[in-house]
Enzyme design. Structure first.
Site, PDB file in Angstrom:
ATOM      1  N   CYS A  28     -33.332  21.598  36.993  1.00 46.98           N
ATOM      2  CA  CYS A  28     -32.691  20.282  37.028  1.00 46.98           C
ATOM      3  C   CYS A  28     -32.610  20.090  38.663  1.00 46.98           C
ATOM      4  O   CYS A  28     -33.295  20.373  39.402  1.00 46.98           O
ATOM      5  CB  CYS A  28     -31.026  20.682  36.322  1.00 46.98           C
TER       6      CYS A  28
HETATM    7  C1  RB5 Z   1     -28.130  15.581  37.494  1.00 44.03           C
HETATM    8  O1  RB5 Z   1     -27.915  14.295  38.329  1.00 44.03           O
HETATM    9  C2  RB5 Z   1     -27.901  16.954  38.268  1.00 44.03           C
HETATM   10  O2  RB5 Z   1     -26.451  17.176  38.226  1.00 44.03           O
HETATM   11  C3  RB5 Z   1     -28.416  18.028  37.501  1.00 44.03           C
HETATM   12  O3  RB5 Z   1     -29.848  17.755  37.657  1.00 44.03           O
HETATM   13  C4  RB5 Z   1     -28.202  19.322  38.041  1.00 44.03           C
HETATM   14  O4  RB5 Z   1     -28.268  19.451  39.339  1.00 44.03           O
HETATM   15  C5  RB5 Z   1     -26.837  20.028  37.439  1.00 44.03           C
HETATM   16  O5  RB5 Z   1     -26.764  21.102  37.878  1.00 44.03           O
END
Ligand code: RB5
Length: 149
Positions: free
Chosen positions: A66
């Site tokens: 993420c």
């Molecule tokens: C998405 O914008 C972001 O919050 C996600 O990808 C991640 O970093 C969450 O931990």
């Protein structure tokens, strides 16, 4: 070894590049999405199916990306049997497997560059759990808590 990969929009680009890298190294890769860049998507929608596939044995290990790697690791560890960690250094990438039987590597697509990610993934996939008594004992204590909750 069959590897599952997953990412939200924050990790989409790195996930795609890792898919290409893993395939070039001869790994069988199962992609749990996202399959397109959608800035409104949510990491649990991809990380949870990957987590369940690890527990079921459909894939042997997972890589979830993420933006930071934090949300992916938080979500993945909600699934019983998953041992996921956000990794930013080479030592932890292999020691997490050797000592803690890590089965999911989490990366931050907005933090870790493609070449560094390849090195972390290589260390993670090349490592094996030692099965030493002290590590089994510690993991047993973690599993006891998991089983009670
Ligand atoms: C998405 O914008 C972001 O919050 C996600 O990808 C991640 O970093 C969450 O931990």
């Amino acid at each position: 070894m069959k590897i599952g990969i997953a990412a939200d929009h924050g990790g989409y680009e790195l996930k795609e590049s890792l898919h290409t890298f893993l395939t070039s190294k001869g790994y069988e890769v199962q992609d749990f999405g996202a399959f397109e860049l959608d800035s409104a998507d949510d990491y649990p929608d991809f990380v949870i199916p990957l987590s369940k596939a690890i527990v079921s044995g459909e894939v042997e290990r997972g890589i979830a990306v993420c933006g930071s790697g934090v949300g992916a690791s938080v979500a993945a560890n909600k699934i019983k049997g998953v041992r996921a960690a956000l990794i930013n250094d080479h030592f932890s990438a292999h020691q997490g497997v050797e000592d803690d039987n890590l089965n999911m590597l989490c990366l931050g697509g907005r933090v870790t560059g493609a070449m560094a990610a390849q090195e972390l993934v290589t260390a993670f996939l090349g490592a094996e759990f030692t099965g030493e008594e002290r590590h089994m004992r510690r993991l047993g204590k973690v599993k006891d808590v998991e089983d009670q909750n």
